[in-house]
Write an enzyme that holds these catalytic residues in place. Structure first.
Site, PDB file in Angstrom:
ATOM      1  N   ALA A 205       0.806  -1.224   0.000  1.00  0.00           N
ATOM      2  CA  ALA A 205       0.000   0.000   0.000  1.00  0.00           C
ATOM      3  C   ALA A 205       0.839   1.275   0.000  1.00  0.00           C
ATOM      4  O   ALA A 205       0.750   2.089  -0.924  1.00  0.00           O
ATOM      5  CB  ALA A 205      -0.943  -0.011   1.207  1.00  0.00           C
TER       6      ALA A 205
ATOM      7  N   TRP B 150     -33.793  14.261  12.969  1.00  0.00           N
ATOM      8  CA  TRP B 150     -32.534  14.474  13.690  1.00  0.00           C
ATOM      9  C   TRP B 150     -31.744  13.169  13.604  1.00  0.00           C
ATOM     10  O   TRP B 150     -32.193  12.130  14.076  1.00  0.00           O
ATOM     11  CB  TRP B 150     -32.771  14.828  15.170  1.00  0.00           C
ATOM     12  CG  TRP B 150     -33.321  16.197  15.383  1.00  0.00           C
ATOM     13  CD1 TRP B 150     -34.629  16.536  15.546  1.00  0.00           C
ATOM     14  CD2 TRP B 150     -32.576  17.404  15.451  1.00  0.00           C
ATOM     15  NE1 TRP B 150     -34.754  17.886  15.716  1.00  0.00           N
ATOM     16  CE2 TRP B 150     -33.505  18.456  15.664  1.00  0.00           C
ATOM     17  CE3 TRP B 150     -31.223  17.725  15.355  1.00  0.00           C
ATOM     18  CZ2 TRP B 150     -33.127  19.791  15.789  1.00  0.00           C
ATOM     19  CZ3 TRP B 150     -30.841  19.061  15.477  1.00  0.00           C
ATOM     20  CH2 TRP B 150     -31.777  20.075  15.691  1.00  0.00           C
TER      21      TRP B 150
ATOM     22  N   ASN C 168      -1.936   4.011   2.572  1.00  0.00           N
ATOM     23  CA  ASN C 168      -2.083   4.579   1.232  1.00  0.00           C
ATOM     24  C   ASN C 168      -1.886   6.089   1.237  1.00  0.00           C
ATOM     25  O   ASN C 168      -1.204   6.638   0.365  1.00  0.00           O
ATOM     26  CB  ASN C 168      -3.461   4.233   0.665  1.00  0.00           C
ATOM     27  CG  ASN C 168      -3.509   2.855   0.045  1.00  0.00           C
ATOM     28  OD1 ASN C 168      -3.077   2.662  -1.089  1.00  0.00           O
ATOM     29  ND2 ASN C 168      -4.005   1.878   0.798  1.00  0.00           N
TER      30      ASN C 168
ATOM     31  N   CYS D  19      -6.793  -6.439   3.883  1.00  0.00           N
ATOM     32  CA  CYS D  19      -8.023  -6.447   4.675  1.00  0.00           C
ATOM     33  C   CYS D  19      -9.071  -7.395   4.109  1.00  0.00           C
ATOM     34  O   CYS D  19     -10.044  -7.726   4.786  1.00  0.00           O
ATOM     35  CB  CYS D  19      -8.601  -5.038   4.771  1.00  0.00           C
ATOM     36  SG  CYS D  19      -7.500  -3.879   5.634  1.00  0.00           S
TER      37      CYS D  19
ATOM     38  N   TYR E 289     -32.007  13.707   5.076  1.00  0.00           N
ATOM     39  CA  TYR E 289     -33.142  13.056   5.764  1.00  0.00           C
ATOM     40  C   TYR E 289     -34.189  12.602   4.762  1.00  0.00           C
ATOM     41  O   TYR E 289     -34.582  13.334   3.846  1.00  0.00           O
ATOM     42  CB  TYR E 289     -33.796  14.006   6.763  1.00  0.00           C
ATOM     43  CG  TYR E 289     -35.220  13.615   7.113  1.00  0.00           C
ATOM     44  CD1 TYR E 289     -35.471  12.452   7.846  1.00  0.00           C
ATOM     45  CD2 TYR E 289     -36.306  14.373   6.681  1.00  0.00           C
ATOM     46  CE1 TYR E 289     -36.773  12.060   8.139  1.00  0.00           C
ATOM     47  CE2 TYR E 289     -37.610  14.003   6.977  1.00  0.00           C
ATOM     48  CZ  TYR E 289     -37.829  12.837   7.702  1.00  0.00           C
ATOM     49  OH  TYR E 289     -39.117  12.448   7.990  1.00  0.00           O
TER      50      TYR E 289
END
Length: 445
Positions: free
Chosen positions: A10, A432, A303, A42, A424
């Site tokens: 990386a 919220w 990276n 990973c 939203y």
């Protein structure tokens, strides 16, 4: 200009690509101890479980691509075992033929990464005892996964331990995790880690805490693992007790290291010796919230640091902005996200802090399909600046951690969180957002 990069993954190859883009006359030699370049470590647990069909899918660019398309002299099976900073010479050995080489450089990048920490236990060399860091490691584990492997013990409950517990469980194995501390996933506070333990219990994963492994027993093949409290029969052992920077070959060079043997670098990835740079899992990482260097080795950081090193090696002055310590882990049916400081870290830094914890819905409560999400926010109680967040739930964890990480990067306060204009619609969120719901509960006294 002659550039040498030690390490072909990386950080190293991110640097190499920036050098190519910014110095048309560059001569780049890369030295990789293994046989594979530029792959996604990973993704290894998901190749073992079969979610990803082959380790080939993890390779971003092959050795031949670097050689033929970009003109990089990309060597494989070349281990660097000595560095002479005064003569600007790197000494390497072909690990297959034992042939010796030496190469001169104008500028050098150390991007050697880190290796699994392997404790000095009796029986560590028995068959069916593994660690996981490379593609060959994954192949060895997969080759051992025959019908006679039914009981698997993982030592260590961090990133690799939890991800591999999921992978083995998907293969219908009995999985045991032994953790020497009092809870899994030490980056989380204990009250949040309880949810991880609950998920392990739901999924039939055995969790053993507060026990120290002392030996692995067996004649040629592992038969059991012994702690200071018990002996557990097992067919395979995975050691996941952390990693150690690959920096031992630099000990006599005058390069400065931190307490974890990671290379000390400045914001331009320069070491303490002129024309030598370091990046990735072998180097320190500046932590924005802690306002000091830290060591949190992750692929995203490798990276970024590699790219910054490449810029600075060709004379394009660009500093590394730093990290907030953001990470996320998929563990069975829940996601575990964390960014910034935990309570433990705030205490260790003697910061004045308070915390808020809120369990709510990840989307509008009246919209079907919502999932519970638990949020914990840490903030200073003097100026209300956000210090960190932990989020655990089945859905929507990544979004909240990314918002919190952005807030930490910009040193925002709890009131700033309240004022964020977040998207939203009932299928996606409440009016919220859950992190705003938590922020509104903090004290302004």
């Amino acid at each position: 200009m002659k550039y040498i990069i030690i390490g072909g993954d990386a950080a190293g190859m991110s640097a190499a690509m920036e050098i190519i883009r910014n110095d048309k006359d560059a001569e780049i030699l890369t030295l990789e101890k293994g046989g594979v370049y530029s792959y996604g470590q990973c993704g290894l647990p998901y190749t073992i479980s079969g979610i990803i069909p082959s380790t080939d899918a993890l390779i971003a660019r092959s050795v031949d691509t670097f050689r033929n398309k970009y003109g990089i002299d990309a060597r494989i099976y070349h281990e660097v075992n000595k560095l002479d900073p005064e003569k600007k010479v790197v000494h390497a050995t072909n690990v297959l033929t034992e042939e010796k080489f030496k190469y001169e450089y104008d500028k050098l990048l150390v991007a050697t990464g880190a290796s699994p920490h392997i404790p000095d236990w009796k029986g560590i060399d028995l068959k069916h005892v593994h660690s996981l860091k490379t593609i060959p490691d994954a192949h060895k584990i997969m080759n051992d996964m025959g019908k006679d492997i039914n009981d698997i013990t993982i030592v260590g409950g961090g990133y690799i331990g939890l991800e591999m517990a999921e992978s083995f469980k998907m293969m219908d194995k009995h999985v045991r995790i032994i953790q020497r501390g009092k809870h899994l996933a030490n980056i989380f506070d204990e009250d949040m880690a309880l949810l991880i333990h609950e998920e392990a219990s739901k999924q039939g994963i055995e969790v053993v805490i507060n026990e120290n492994v002392q030996a692995i027993n067996g004649e040629q093949i592992v038969e059991s693992i012994q702690t200071d409290c018990n002996v557990y029969k097992t067919d395979l052992v995975l050691i996941a007790t952390g990693i150690t920077p690959n920096t031992n070959f630099l000990k006599d060079t005058g390069i400065i290291f931190n307490a974890k043997n990671a290379i000390q670098v400045n914001r331009h990835m320069e070491t303490s010796i002129k024309d030598i740079y370091a990046a990735g899992d072998c180097a320190v990482h500046y932590h924005i919230v802690k306002e000091k260097d830290d060591y949190i080795p992750l692929g995203t950081t490798a990276n970024k640091q590699g790219r910054i090193a490449g810029f600075n090696m060709v004379g394009v002055q660009r500093p590394f902005s730093g990290i907030t310590g953001s990470s996320i882990i998929k563990f069975m049916n829940v996601s575990l996200g964390k960014t910034g400081l935990s309570e433990k870290e705030a205490q260790s830094l003697n910061l004045p802090y308070e915390m808020i914890k809120l369990e709510t819905n990840n989307i509008a409560g009246y919209y079907p399909g919502g999932k519970s999400i638990l949020i914990k926010l840490i903030y200073r109680n003097d100026n209300h600046q956000l210090l960190g967040g932990q989020v655990i739930g089945e859905e929507g964890v990544d979004k909240r951690i990314d918002v919190l990480s952005t807030a930490l990067f910009n040193r925002m306060t709890m009131r700033d969180l309240e004022d964020l204009d977040l998207c939203y619609a009932p299928p996606y969120n409440s009016t919220w957002d859950p992190i705003q719901q938590a922020a509104r509960r903090h004290s302004w006294r």
